[in-house]
Scaffold this motif. Structure first.
Motif, short mmCIF file in Angstrom:
data_model
loop_
_atom_site.label_atom_id
_atom_site.label_comp_id
_atom_site.label_asym_id
_atom_site.label_seq_id
_atom_site.Cartn_x
_atom_site.Cartn_y
_atom_site.Cartn_z
N ASP A 48 49.23 38.28 39.41
CA ASP A 48 50.43 37.11 39.15
C ASP A 48 51.59 38.17 38.66
O ASP A 48 52.78 37.75 39.28
CB ASP A 48 49.92 36.66 37.89
N THR A 87 40.25 26.87 38.35
CA THR A 87 39.15 27.95 38.87
C THR A 87 38.07 27.77 38.66
O THR A 87 37.09 27.70 39.64
CB THR A 87 39.81 29.41 38.44
N ILE A 104 42.35 39.33 32.39
CA ILE A 104 42.88 39.83 33.89
C ILE A 104 41.33 40.63 34.20
O ILE A 104 41.09 40.37 35.49
CB ILE A 104 43.87 41.04 33.97
N ARG A 118 49.01 32.47 34.02
CA ARG A 118 47.88 32.69 33.34
C ARG A 118 47.64 31.90 32.29
O ARG A 118 47.66 32.70 30.84
CB ARG A 118 47.53 34.47 33.43
N LEU A 135 49.13 30.39 41.19
CA LEU A 135 48.30 29.75 40.30
C LEU A 135 48.59 28.34 39.81
O LEU A 135 49.52 27.87 40.18
CB LEU A 135 48.44 30.67 38.82
N TRP A 193 42.55 32.16 43.69
CA TRP A 193 42.92 31.90 42.36
C TRP A 193 42.48 33.19 41.43
O TRP A 193 43.50 33.62 40.63
CB TRP A 193 42.53 30.77 41.69
N SER A 217 45.38 26.84 34.37
CA SER A 217 44.68 27.61 35.82
C SER A 217 43.24 28.14 35.61
O SER A 217 42.43 27.85 36.66
CB SER A 217 45.54 28.89 35.70
N ALA A 218 42.72 28.42 34.66
CA ALA A 218 41.30 28.83 34.35
C ALA A 218 40.28 27.59 34.69
O ALA A 218 39.32 27.82 35.41
CB ALA A 218 41.09 29.57 33.05
N TRP A 232 45.42 35.45 39.84
CA TRP A 232 45.52 35.89 38.60
C TRP A 232 45.57 37.10 38.16
O TRP A 232 46.41 37.64 37.51
CB TRP A 232 44.19 35.42 37.68
N ALA A 279 39.15 37.86 35.75
CA ALA A 279 39.51 37.44 36.79
C ALA A 279 39.17 38.38 37.90
O ALA A 279 38.69 38.05 39.12
CB ALA A 279 41.06 37.36 36.79
#
Length: 287
Positions: free
Chosen positions: A185, A209, A257, A201, A196, A178, A205-206, A182, A260
């Motif tokens: 993406d 993760t 980003i 993003r 994701l 993931w 999704s976070a 990210w 990530a």
């Protein structure tokens, strides 16, 4: 140029990581048996390399038209036109057959698992990437098979240690992939990939993760909990997991980003460190 194209076709760095993971687990399984047969270790490395390379080759054949759309992959030999689909198929089939034969020589379980890994990765996970984020869960299974294959290559029984090795790499796959999804993406969306958890993003999704990274903390302590490793592997795994968790929290906090990317790089270090510590601690306990 031929060698460079070959390394891109088989995704050499990914293949190396897979073989490394399997080789470490082979040494752990060998210590369960009481001795390391280095000839079998070489067979595992060769067969594992060929099987992984074949799966990656089939993946690129199937996705050749999609690879043309992404900056990251458009220079691969098949989408770039430097290799035909037929040439890639012949090469992939040769590697798959010979690699499976070598692994099957070690024992049938190893051979069967290698075939299952190729089929699941190339022909289930690969087309599923454009249909649903569930592809990451499906892909995590063949992604976690290398340590299991390596272990049963030396000790042909799927026991608790085998499942622990599989479990650590299985759970690790989620924050690892993931984080990559990210970062990439924008590129993935050009090919229609939905990787994701929410497809975007965003906070959802976070959260997924972060949750998967949190789950990795107790899973990484299983070798110590079940007595197959001591406090060394437990301590190092806990430290690595907490650092990994912190990086995932940073992504959860700022949704950037750059965060990530740091989590992605952290995942590259996490797995080999934990696996090597498991090996060293396990060898120390069985002496």
């Amino acid at each position: 140029m031929i060698w460079k194209d070959f390394t891109k076709l088989i995704k050499l760095r990914l293949t190396f990581l897979v073989v490394f993971s399997a080789s470490i687990s082979f040494l752990i399984g060998s210590k369960v048996n009481g001795e390391i047969v280095w000839g079998n270790w070489l067979i595992l490395i060769t067969g594992g390399f060929l099987v992984t390379a074949a799966a990656n080759c089939f993946n690129e054949i199937i996705e050749k038209d999609l690879d043309k759309l992404m900056k990251r992959t458009m220079d691969r030999p098949i989408p770039a036109g430097r290799m035909t689909t037929g040439q890639g198929l012949v090469l992939g089939l040769f590697m798959a057959i010979f690699g499976t034969y070598l692994l099957g020589k070690l024992n049938l379980t190893t051979g069967y698992l290698s075939v299952f890994s190729i089929l699941l990765y190339a022909f289930v996970y690969t087309p599923l990437k454009r249909k649903s984020p569930i592809a990451v869960f499906v892909g995590a299974i063949p992604g976690a098979l290398p340590p299991l294959i390596g272990y049963v290559a030396a000790h042909p029984k799927i026991d608790e240690i085998a499942l622990i090795l599989f479990g650590i790499q299985f759970v690790w796959q989620f924050p690892h992939f993931w984080a990559i999804a990210w970062v990439l993406d924008d590129d993935y969306k050009l090919a229609g990939f939905r990787l994701l958890p929410s497809g975007k993003r965003n906070l959802t999704s976070a959260i997924f993760t972060f949750a998967s990274t949190l789950l990795l903390v107790p899973v990484s302590l299983l070798p110590t909990y079940y007595g197959y490793g001591g406090y060394y592997v437990g301590g190092v795994s806990l430290i690595c997991s907490v650092v990994f968790l912190y990086l995932a929290f940073k992504l959860l906090k700022d949704l950037q980003i750059d965060s990530a990317r740091k989590l992605m790089y952290g995942s590259f270090f996490y797995l080999p460190i934990v696996q090597l510590m498991f090996l060293f601690d396990f060898i120390g306990k069985v002496k």
